[in-house]
Design a protein around this motif. Structure first.
Motif, short mmCIF file in Angstrom:
data_model
loop_
_atom_site.label_atom_id
_atom_site.label_comp_id
_atom_site.label_asym_id
_atom_site.label_seq_id
_atom_site.Cartn_x
_atom_site.Cartn_y
_atom_site.Cartn_z
N PRO A 1 0.82 -1.22 0.00
CA PRO A 1 0.00 0.00 0.00
C PRO A 1 0.86 1.27 0.00
N HIS A 2 0.47 2.23 -0.85
CA HIS A 2 1.20 3.50 -0.92
C HIS A 2 0.32 4.65 -0.45
N LEU A 3 0.93 5.84 -0.36
CA LEU A 3 0.18 7.00 0.16
C LEU A 3 -1.08 7.27 -0.67
N GLY A 4 -1.01 7.02 -1.97
CA GLY A 4 -2.18 7.25 -2.84
C GLY A 4 -3.33 6.31 -2.48
N ASN A 5 -3.01 5.04 -2.27
CA ASN A 5 -4.04 4.07 -1.86
C ASN A 5 -4.65 4.50 -0.52
N TYR A 6 -3.77 4.99 0.35
CA TYR A 6 -4.23 5.39 1.68
C TYR A 6 -5.24 6.54 1.59
N VAL A 7 -4.84 7.58 0.88
CA VAL A 7 -5.69 8.76 0.79
C VAL A 7 -6.98 8.48 0.01
N GLY A 8 -6.83 7.73 -1.10
CA GLY A 8 -7.98 7.55 -2.00
C GLY A 8 -8.89 6.41 -1.61
N ALA A 9 -8.37 5.40 -0.91
CA ALA A 9 -9.20 4.22 -0.67
C ALA A 9 -9.22 3.80 0.80
N ILE A 10 -8.04 3.64 1.40
CA ILE A 10 -8.01 3.04 2.74
C ILE A 10 -8.60 3.96 3.81
N VAL B 1 -15.34 2.67 -5.44
CA VAL B 1 -14.26 2.24 -6.34
C VAL B 1 -13.65 3.46 -7.05
N GLY B 2 -12.50 3.23 -7.64
CA GLY B 2 -11.89 4.25 -8.51
C GLY B 2 -12.63 4.26 -9.84
N LYS B 3 -12.41 5.33 -10.61
CA LYS B 3 -13.10 5.51 -11.90
C LYS B 3 -12.95 4.31 -12.84
N VAL C 1 -18.17 6.66 -6.68
CA VAL C 1 -16.85 7.03 -7.20
C VAL C 1 -16.21 8.11 -6.34
N GLN C 2 -14.94 7.88 -6.03
CA GLN C 2 -14.21 8.87 -5.24
C GLN C 2 -14.07 10.17 -6.02
N GLU C 3 -14.09 11.26 -5.25
CA GLU C 3 -13.99 12.57 -5.90
C GLU C 3 -12.65 12.75 -6.58
N GLY D 1 -10.72 15.30 -6.63
CA GLY D 1 -9.71 16.02 -5.84
C GLY D 1 -8.80 15.11 -5.03
N ALA D 2 -9.25 13.90 -4.78
CA ALA D 2 -8.50 13.04 -3.88
C ALA D 2 -7.32 12.32 -4.54
N VAL D 3 -7.08 12.61 -5.82
CA VAL D 3 -5.98 11.89 -6.48
C VAL D 3 -4.62 12.44 -6.05
N LEU D 4 -3.82 11.60 -5.49
CA LEU D 4 -2.52 12.00 -4.97
C LEU D 4 -1.45 11.85 -6.04
N GLN D 5 -0.56 12.84 -6.11
CA GLN D 5 0.53 12.75 -7.09
C GLN D 5 1.71 11.96 -6.53
N ARG E 1 3.14 12.68 -11.68
CA ARG E 1 1.97 12.01 -12.26
C ARG E 1 1.18 11.39 -11.11
N LYS E 2 0.00 10.84 -11.41
CA LYS E 2 -0.80 10.16 -10.39
C LYS E 2 0.06 9.08 -9.71
N MET E 3 0.06 9.04 -8.40
CA MET E 3 0.84 8.01 -7.72
C MET E 3 0.22 6.65 -8.03
N SER E 4 1.01 5.74 -8.59
CA SER E 4 0.50 4.43 -8.98
C SER E 4 1.63 3.42 -9.11
N LYS E 5 1.32 2.19 -8.69
CA LYS E 5 2.28 1.09 -8.88
C LYS E 5 2.74 1.04 -10.33
N SER E 6 1.78 1.26 -11.25
CA SER E 6 2.09 1.12 -12.67
C SER E 6 3.12 2.14 -13.14
N TYR E 7 3.23 3.27 -12.44
CA TYR E 7 4.21 4.29 -12.86
C TYR E 7 5.48 4.21 -12.03
P1 ADP Z 1 -2.27 1.47 -8.29
O1 ADP Z 1 -2.62 2.57 -9.26
O2 ADP Z 1 -1.08 1.81 -7.47
O3 ADP Z 1 -2.17 0.11 -8.96
P2 ADP Z 1 -4.80 0.51 -7.44
O4 ADP Z 1 -5.32 0.66 -8.83
O5 ADP Z 1 -4.53 -0.86 -6.91
O6 ADP Z 1 -3.48 1.39 -7.29
O7 ADP Z 1 -5.77 1.30 -6.48
C1 ADP Z 1 -6.34 0.81 -5.30
C2 ADP Z 1 -7.21 1.90 -4.71
O8 ADP Z 1 -6.41 3.05 -4.36
C3 ADP Z 1 -8.27 2.41 -5.68
O9 ADP Z 1 -9.46 2.65 -4.94
C4 ADP Z 1 -7.73 3.72 -6.19
O10 ADP Z 1 -8.74 4.64 -6.53
C5 ADP Z 1 -6.90 4.23 -5.02
N1 ADP Z 1 -5.75 4.99 -5.51
C6 ADP Z 1 -4.69 4.49 -6.17
N2 ADP Z 1 -3.81 5.46 -6.47
C7 ADP Z 1 -4.33 6.61 -6.01
C8 ADP Z 1 -3.90 7.99 -6.00
N3 ADP Z 1 -2.74 8.36 -6.53
N4 ADP Z 1 -4.69 8.91 -5.41
C9 ADP Z 1 -5.85 8.54 -4.85
N5 ADP Z 1 -6.31 7.28 -4.81
C10 ADP Z 1 -5.58 6.32 -5.38
#
Ligand code: ADP
Ligand code: TRP
Length: 339
Positions: free
Chosen positions: A18-27, A158-160, A191-193, A195-199, A204-210
């Motif tokens: 789990p990363h900060l983006g998952n925390y803010v957006g989902a957990i 869920v996410g978008k 769907v999460q708002e 504004g909650a997308v963390l960089q 770029r959007k914080m993501s495992k994929s990036y």
């Molecule tokens: P990742 O993009 O790292 O693979 P996931 O797609 O597994 O993350 O996302 C799991 C949950 O965390 C989803 O509900 C998603 O909306 C949320 N999430 C992931 N990255 C972010 C972010 N950068 N900002 C806000 N929420 C995020």
């Protein structure tokens, strides 16, 4: 378990840390919701979903441990929320088959994840557009529909990217109900708002994929090091800076109160040195996560405690799932011949 509460259900795929983006957006929102006595949350570790993306057994196992420890360390209220591992509830895969038999193949052809994989093959000039695509990837929306329909969940946070899957679950439920009578509740995505997308580290959007994430529970020294790596522009220390385009500021915003954000905005306008800002952000986040991080480290030392709580969750989930599966089986004509 009382059934008059609104059921909110969501799954977490066990493929990463789990990363900060998952925390803010989902957990964080899910944990807050778990304390609301008016809702009945079902939160689960989607380990069967993980197999679609990941064929490294150790990684799946480690991720399951880390994700479960994260949610528990952050204070998930497991008296209210039912917290379980998908694979501990065999009714889910059983239902998957039954609903597969009412799901149009054409519906699955339209799933984004499948279409993206086909498009990638075509771009590469592959002769077979389905090259490398498993039935797991293809049928994944059906497994997800079973996750949801089995618990009669109405609200699905869920996410978008997941909206289409919830719509497919609705379609499948409606089709089943049309053939066999009203058994399933039609779910809706929450769907999460935006504004909650963390960089992430690179803006770029914080993501495992990036590959630009900051893991939530990094040890203190590593957390500091990572925050120091966040990209900024090259303005000199005393120059006024634009908070709205700054990754550091946007991360701060996700953690701080409105008042603190306003104060920091003023500091940006006056001119704040990047080094100072990074140190401030590190201290702020570190303070925010440190108690939970200690509990997390402690839990990782006691996987038996985590296992126990997941098993308890699965038992509660099955109290709902098992009788409902009897009903569903009967509905389709699979039942004992004599009573
Ligand atoms: P990742 O993009 O790292 O693979 P996931 O797609 O597994 O993350 O996302 C799991 C949950 O965390 C989803 O509900 C998603 O909306 C949320 N999430 C992931 N990255 C972010 C972010 N950068 N900002 C806000 N929420 C995020
Ligand atoms: N597919 C979701 C994701 O990748 C995780 C998931 C699995 C899920 N089953 C679910 C989410 C059921 C909501 C409801 O994020």
């Amino acid at each position: 378990m009382k059934q008059d509460k609104e059921i909110v259900l969501t799954g977490i795929t066990t493929t990463g840390t789990p990363h900060l983006g998952n925390y803010v957006g989902a957990i964080r929102p899910a944990i807050e919701a778990s304390r609301d006595a008016r809702v009945q949350p079902f939160y689960f570790l989607a380990d069967y979903h993980a197999l679609i993306k990941c064929q490294e057994p150790e990684r799946i196992k480690q991720s399951t441990l880390e994700i479960a420890a994260t949610w528990l360390a952050l204070g998930l209220d497991t008296d209210n929320a039912v917290f379980y591992r998908q694979s501990d509830v065999p009714e889910i895969t059983e239902l998957t088959w039954i609903i597969s038999c009412v799901t149009a193949k054409g519906l699955m052809n339209r799933a984004h994840a499948y279409k993206a994989a086909v498009a990638e093959n075509q771009e590469k000039g592959e002769k077979d557009p389905d090259k490398g695509i498993t039935m797991g990837l293809y049928c994944y929306p059906i497994l997800m529909a079973a996750d949801i329909l089995l618990f009669k969940a109405r609200k699905i946070p869920v996410g978008k990217d997941q909206i289409q899957h919830i719509e497919m679950a609705r379609d499948i439920a409606a089709r089943f109900n049309h053939i066999y009578g009203e058994h399933f509740v039609l779910p809706e995505a929450v769907v999460q708002e935006e504004g909650a997308v963390l960089q992430g580290l690179d803006g770029r959007k914080m993501s495992k994929s990036y590959n630009n994430t900051i893991p939530l529970f990094l040890p203190e020294k590593k957390l500091r090091k990572m925050i120091m790596k966040i990209k900024t522009n090259s303005l000199p220390p005393e120059a006024p800076k634009d908070p709205e385009t700054c990754t550091l500021f946007s991360i701060f915003q996700a953690f701080a109160s409105n008042e603190e954000v306003e104060q920091l905005r003023q500091r940006y306008h006056q001119g704040i040195a990047w080094g100072e800002m990074k140190q401030y952000l590190f201290e702020y986040i570190n303070e925010h996560v440190k108690d939970a991080r200690a509990r997390y480290q402690e839990l990782l030392q006691h996987p038996e405690e985590i296992e126990h709580r997941l098993k308890q969750g699965a038992a509660r989930a099955r109290e709902v799932a098992a009788p409902f599966m009897v009903e569903i089986r009967e509905a389709v004509g699979i039942a004992p011949l004599t009573r």
